[in-house]
Design a protein around this motif. Sequence first.
Motif, PDB file in Angstrom:
ATOM      1  N   UNK A 119     -36.711 -53.886  -3.842  1.00 49.01           N
ATOM      2  CA  UNK A 119     -36.555 -53.930  -5.292  1.00 49.01           C
ATOM      3  C   UNK A 119     -35.083 -53.869  -5.664  1.00 49.01           C
ATOM      4  N   UNK A 120     -34.721 -54.688  -6.631  1.00 47.60           N
ATOM      5  CA  UNK A 120     -33.351 -54.695  -7.129  1.00 47.60           C
ATOM      6  C   UNK A 120     -33.376 -54.991  -8.624  1.00 47.60           C
ATOM      7  N   UNK A 121     -32.267 -54.707  -9.273  1.00 44.30           N
ATOM      8  CA  UNK A 121     -32.114 -54.983 -10.696  1.00 44.30           C
ATOM      9  C   UNK A 121     -30.969 -55.958 -10.898  1.00 44.30           C
ATOM     10  N   UNK A 122     -31.178 -56.938 -11.760  1.00 49.88           N
ATOM     11  CA  UNK A 122     -30.131 -57.874 -12.129  1.00 49.88           C
ATOM     12  C   UNK A 122     -29.931 -57.783 -13.632  1.00 49.88           C
ATOM     13  N   UNK A 123     -28.704 -57.719 -14.055  1.00 47.82           N
ATOM     14  CA  UNK A 123     -28.399 -57.654 -15.483  1.00 47.82           C
ATOM     15  C   UNK A 123     -27.858 -58.997 -15.955  1.00 47.82           C
ATOM     16  N   UNK A 124     -28.397 -59.457 -17.083  1.00 47.48           N
ATOM     17  CA  UNK A 124     -27.984 -60.719 -17.679  1.00 47.48           C
ATOM     18  C   UNK A 124     -27.506 -60.431 -19.110  1.00 47.48           C
ATOM     19  N   UNK A 125     -26.193 -60.362 -19.339  1.00 42.36           N
ATOM     20  CA  UNK A 125     -25.708 -60.083 -20.698  1.00 42.36           C
ATOM     21  C   UNK A 125     -25.898 -61.278 -21.618  1.00 42.36           C
ATOM     22  N   UNK A 126     -26.328 -60.964 -22.863  1.00 37.04           N
ATOM     23  CA  UNK A 126     -26.544 -62.018 -23.841  1.00 37.04           C
ATOM     24  C   UNK A 126     -26.635 -61.392 -25.229  1.00 37.04           C
ATOM     25  N   UNK A 127     -25.855 -61.883 -26.169  1.00 38.14           N
ATOM     26  CA  UNK A 127     -25.931 -61.474 -27.574  1.00 38.14           C
ATOM     27  C   UNK A 127     -25.849 -59.960 -27.756  1.00 38.14           C
ATOM     28  N   UNK A 128     -24.878 -59.351 -27.120  1.00 34.16           N
ATOM     29  CA  UNK A 128     -24.643 -57.904 -27.210  1.00 34.16           C
ATOM     30  C   UNK A 128     -25.816 -57.072 -26.710  1.00 34.16           C
ATOM     31  N   UNK A 129     -26.527 -57.596 -25.753  1.00 33.95           N
ATOM     32  CA  UNK A 129     -27.643 -56.904 -25.095  1.00 33.95           C
ATOM     33  C   UNK A 129     -27.651 -57.354 -23.639  1.00 33.95           C
ATOM     34  N   UNK A 130     -28.543 -56.776 -22.871  1.00 30.93           N
ATOM     35  CA  UNK A 130     -28.717 -57.213 -21.490  1.00 30.93           C
ATOM     36  C   UNK A 130     -30.194 -57.402 -21.209  1.00 30.93           C
ATOM     37  N   UNK A 131     -30.492 -58.509 -20.571  1.00 33.49           N
ATOM     38  CA  UNK A 131     -31.820 -58.735 -20.041  1.00 33.49           C
ATOM     39  C   UNK A 131     -31.797 -58.179 -18.623  1.00 33.49           C
TER      40      UNK A 131
ATOM     41  N   UNK B   6     -40.369 -57.768 -13.843  1.00 32.46           N
ATOM     42  CA  UNK B   6     -40.152 -57.343 -15.224  1.00 32.46           C
ATOM     43  C   UNK B   6     -38.862 -57.993 -15.710  1.00 32.46           C
ATOM     44  N   UNK B   7     -38.846 -58.369 -16.990  1.00 33.20           N
ATOM     45  CA  UNK B   7     -37.643 -58.927 -17.617  1.00 33.20           C
ATOM     46  C   UNK B   7     -37.600 -58.385 -19.031  1.00 33.20           C
ATOM     47  N   UNK B   8     -36.967 -57.241 -19.202  1.00 34.27           N
ATOM     48  CA  UNK B   8     -36.965 -56.546 -20.482  1.00 34.27           C
ATOM     49  C   UNK B   8     -35.546 -56.391 -21.009  1.00 34.27           C
ATOM     50  N   UNK B   9     -35.445 -56.424 -22.320  1.00 33.78           N
ATOM     51  CA  UNK B   9     -34.153 -56.290 -22.979  1.00 33.78           C
ATOM     52  C   UNK B   9     -33.726 -54.831 -23.047  1.00 33.78           C
ATOM     53  N   UNK B  10     -32.431 -54.616 -22.927  1.00 29.75           N
ATOM     54  CA  UNK B  10     -31.818 -53.299 -23.114  1.00 29.75           C
ATOM     55  C   UNK B  10     -30.627 -53.485 -24.041  1.00 29.75           C
ATOM     56  N   UNK B  11     -30.498 -52.581 -24.978  1.00 29.71           N
ATOM     57  CA  UNK B  11     -29.382 -52.639 -25.918  1.00 29.71           C
ATOM     58  C   UNK B  11     -28.600 -51.340 -25.841  1.00 29.71           C
ATOM     59  N   UNK B  12     -27.333 -51.420 -26.170  1.00 25.53           N
ATOM     60  CA  UNK B  12     -26.467 -50.244 -26.091  1.00 25.53           C
ATOM     61  C   UNK B  12     -25.867 -50.133 -24.707  1.00 25.53           C
ATOM     62  N   UNK B  13     -24.749 -49.509 -24.630  1.00 17.71           N
ATOM     63  CA  UNK B  13     -24.080 -49.350 -23.343  1.00 17.71           C
ATOM     64  C   UNK B  13     -23.158 -50.517 -23.043  1.00 17.71           C
ATOM     65  N   UNK B  14     -22.437 -50.356 -21.963  1.00 17.79           N
ATOM     66  CA  UNK B  14     -21.477 -51.376 -21.561  1.00 17.79           C
ATOM     67  C   UNK B  14     -22.186 -52.525 -20.865  1.00 17.79           C
ATOM     68  N   UNK B  15     -21.755 -53.751 -21.152  1.00 16.65           N
ATOM     69  CA  UNK B  15     -22.379 -54.922 -20.563  1.00 16.65           C
ATOM     70  C   UNK B  15     -21.802 -55.222 -19.186  1.00 16.65           C
ATOM     71  N   UNK B  16     -22.654 -55.741 -18.323  1.00 17.01           N
ATOM     72  CA  UNK B  16     -22.261 -56.114 -16.974  1.00 17.01           C
ATOM     73  C   UNK B  16     -21.243 -57.250 -17.036  1.00 17.01           C
TER      74      UNK B  16
END
Length: 168
Positions: free
Chosen positions: A15-27, A38-48
Amino acid sequence: MPLHIVWQNVADGEESLLAVPLLNAELILTMAGEIITDASWHVGGELTKTLSPHAVSVQSYLLNPMQTELHVTLLSQGSVYANTVWSALLAIPIGQVETYSGLAETLGSGPRAIAGACRNNPYAGIIPCHRVVAKRGIGGFMGQADGEFVALKHRLLEYERGLGLDRE
């Protein structure tokens, strides 16, 4: 449409996590080997800032969906009903929206059931539940009736409208 999904019944691998920054959020893509679970949005925090090649592919597709092909393998999950709703979401053209009640009528269901399937969509960044709105207003997003995720829904819809695809 240049989105190609292969459904797998079993996900194995590290298992691994990949961050995809887009529109001031990360997928955030949760991966089991090459399968997205899973492919869920996260908002807040510093972008990758540094992206893996797979994350770059997803980001390129989200930024320019009609000019970029994306091939993904997703873990098959959810009820038969949820999968029916999620398939219907994939049919909503980029830059357009459908109402919960309109989709419910099309599927012979109820608006609350549609909203529940959208809320439980494990692939919110790939299967576009943000394109489903209320009759009056934008509706919720990722289980929130207001707040950061609803603001992200606004940004996603505005970005897609700005692509001008609904005028072709």
